[in-house]
Structure formats: C-alpha cells, structure tokens
Design a protein around this motif. Structure first.
Motif, PDB file in Angstrom:
ATOM      1  N   UNK A 165      13.722   5.400 -12.459  1.00  0.00           N
ATOM      2  CA  UNK A 165      13.722   4.518 -13.527  1.00  0.00           C
ATOM      3  C   UNK A 165      14.776   5.389 -14.460  1.00  0.00           C
ATOM      4  N   UNK A 166      14.699   4.391 -16.055  1.00  0.00           N
ATOM      5  CA  UNK A 166      15.524   4.452 -17.187  1.00  0.00           C
ATOM      6  C   UNK A 166      13.993   5.385 -17.845  1.00  0.00           C
ATOM      7  N   UNK A 167      12.942   5.288 -18.000  1.00  0.00           N
ATOM      8  CA  UNK A 167      11.932   6.205 -18.117  1.00  0.00           C
ATOM      9  C   UNK A 167      11.444   7.390 -17.588  1.00  0.00           C
ATOM     10  N   UNK A 168      12.602   7.624 -16.287  1.00  0.00           N
ATOM     11  CA  UNK A 168      12.366   9.111 -16.031  1.00  0.00           C
ATOM     12  C   UNK A 168      11.649   8.466 -14.128  1.00  0.00           C
ATOM     13  N   UNK A 169      11.539   9.419 -13.816  1.00  0.00           N
ATOM     14  CA  UNK A 169      11.099   9.191 -12.323  1.00  0.00           C
ATOM     15  C   UNK A 169       9.504   8.954 -11.814  1.00  0.00           C
ATOM     16  N   UNK A 170       9.537   7.466 -11.452  1.00  0.00           N
ATOM     17  CA  UNK A 170       7.690   6.682 -11.486  1.00  0.00           C
ATOM     18  C   UNK A 170       7.430   6.659  -9.459  1.00  0.00           C
ATOM     19  N   UNK A 171       6.509   6.579  -9.533  1.00  0.00           N
ATOM     20  CA  UNK A 171       5.683   6.464  -8.286  1.00  0.00           C
ATOM     21  C   UNK A 171       4.725   5.142  -8.583  1.00  0.00           C
ATOM     22  N   UNK A 172       4.997   4.374  -7.632  1.00  0.00           N
ATOM     23  CA  UNK A 172       4.898   2.574  -7.575  1.00  0.00           C
ATOM     24  C   UNK A 172       3.848   2.186  -6.031  1.00  0.00           C
ATOM     25  N   UNK A 173       2.841   2.071  -6.764  1.00  0.00           N
ATOM     26  CA  UNK A 173       1.559   2.269  -5.110  1.00  0.00           C
ATOM     27  C   UNK A 173       2.274  -0.390  -4.811  1.00  0.00           C
ATOM     28  N   UNK A 214      19.221 -12.389   0.556  1.00  0.00           N
ATOM     29  CA  UNK A 214      19.459 -10.773  -0.198  1.00  0.00           C
ATOM     30  C   UNK A 214      19.798 -10.342  -0.246  1.00  0.00           C
ATOM     31  N   UNK A 215      18.412  -9.518   0.216  1.00  0.00           N
ATOM     32  CA  UNK A 215      17.321  -8.549  -0.111  1.00  0.00           C
ATOM     33  C   UNK A 215      15.750  -8.530  -0.519  1.00  0.00           C
ATOM     34  N   UNK A 216      15.324  -7.272  -0.350  1.00  0.00           N
ATOM     35  CA  UNK A 216      14.059  -7.169  -0.819  1.00  0.00           C
ATOM     36  C   UNK A 216      13.233  -7.301  -2.225  1.00  0.00           C
ATOM     37  N   UNK A 217      11.950  -7.807  -2.517  1.00  0.00           N
ATOM     38  CA  UNK A 217      11.735  -8.124  -3.811  1.00  0.00           C
ATOM     39  C   UNK A 217      10.321  -7.219  -3.927  1.00  0.00           C
ATOM     40  N   UNK A 218      10.079  -6.442  -4.019  1.00  0.00           N
ATOM     41  CA  UNK A 218       8.434  -5.236  -4.272  1.00  0.00           C
ATOM     42  C   UNK A 218       8.149  -5.499  -5.740  1.00  0.00           C
ATOM     43  N   UNK A 219       6.957  -6.064  -5.803  1.00  0.00           N
ATOM     44  CA  UNK A 219       5.881  -5.525  -6.797  1.00  0.00           C
ATOM     45  C   UNK A 219       4.764  -4.805  -6.226  1.00  0.00           C
ATOM     46  N   UNK A 220       4.305  -4.137  -8.025  1.00  0.00           N
ATOM     47  CA  UNK A 220       3.517  -2.638  -7.833  1.00  0.00           C
ATOM     48  C   UNK A 220       2.835  -2.157  -8.954  1.00  0.00           C
ATOM     49  N   UNK A 221       2.063  -1.615  -8.447  1.00  0.00           N
ATOM     50  CA  UNK A 221       1.452  -0.971  -9.693  1.00  0.00           C
ATOM     51  C   UNK A 221       1.363   0.289 -10.101  1.00  0.00           C
ATOM     52  N   UNK A 222       2.271   0.883 -10.860  1.00  0.00           N
ATOM     53  CA  UNK A 222       2.363   2.097 -11.479  1.00  0.00           C
ATOM     54  C   UNK A 222       1.369   2.728 -11.841  1.00  0.00           C
ATOM     55  N   UNK A 223       1.315   4.451 -12.484  1.00  0.00           N
ATOM     56  CA  UNK A 223      -0.160   5.066 -12.177  1.00  0.00           C
ATOM     57  C   UNK A 223      -1.073   4.824 -13.589  1.00  0.00           C
ATOM     58  N   UNK A 228       0.798  -1.313   0.074  1.00  0.00           N
ATOM     59  CA  UNK A 228       0.284  -0.024   0.054  1.00  0.00           C
ATOM     60  C   UNK A 228       0.922   1.448  -0.281  1.00  0.00           C
ATOM     61  N   UNK A 229       1.992   1.172   0.619  1.00  0.00           N
ATOM     62  CA  UNK A 229       2.920   2.240   0.304  1.00  0.00           C
ATOM     63  C   UNK A 229       3.505   3.118  -1.285  1.00  0.00           C
ATOM     64  N   UNK A 230       3.305   4.369  -1.458  1.00  0.00           N
ATOM     65  CA  UNK A 230       3.602   4.354  -2.488  1.00  0.00           C
ATOM     66  C   UNK A 230       4.919   4.962  -2.682  1.00  0.00           C
ATOM     67  N   UNK A 231       6.141   4.396  -2.773  1.00  0.00           N
ATOM     68  CA  UNK A 231       7.106   4.722  -3.328  1.00  0.00           C
ATOM     69  C   UNK A 231       8.383   4.898  -4.304  1.00  0.00           C
ATOM     70  N   UNK A 232       8.936   6.137  -4.734  1.00  0.00           N
ATOM     71  CA  UNK A 232       9.270   6.997  -5.930  1.00  0.00           C
ATOM     72  C   UNK A 232      10.665   6.514  -5.965  1.00  0.00           C
TER      73      UNK A 232
END
Length: 70
Positions: free
Chosen positions: A20-28, A37-46, A13-17
């Motif tokens: 990217x290679x296509x410019x800035x994105x905000x992902x929910x 070894x780390x975290x994997x995130x999946x979300x939707x952009x605008x 549910x967090x919005x993460x800025x």
C-alpha cells in the motif's frame, strides 16, 4: 513464508499481503464479493481498521502464512 494464488481462490479468513502507499500490510479477509469485472475484498489489518480493495480475475495474490491475533 508466502504463497501466490489466483485472486478468485481467496476466501474469507485468508491473510493477504498487500503493498500500500503506507507500506506493506497483511489483511485478514472478512468478505469476498465476485463481481462482473473483478473481485472486491474487505478485511481487517493489524490495528483492527477495515480495509477494502479490488482485484481483476486471474490476478495473482500473495497469501501470508503469518499468524496474528484476531
């Protein structure tokens, strides 16, 4: 306005800025996976497309206070 947090504090549910290679994105975030070894995130952009990315434990993430329609 944005806030910086440690990657492991991100939750669904967090919005993460992201820069990217296509410019800035905000992902929910729709999925947060804690891995060895780390975290994997999946979300939707605008435009509704799915986006996934990874971060290392302790890495700084930028939370967006931007509100958008889901």
């Amino acid at each position: 306005m944005s806030t910086e947090v440690v990657a492991e504090n991100l939750k669904v549910g967090d919005l993460v800025e992201l820069s990217t290679q296509f410019g800035p994105e905000v992902i929910r975030l729709t999925l947060v996976e804690f891995r060895a070894n780390g975290l994997k995130f999946t979300g939707l952009h605008s435009d509704g497309a799915r986006y996934s990315f990874g971060m290392k434990y302790g890495q700084i993430a930028t939370l967006s206070s931007e509100r958008r329609e889901a």
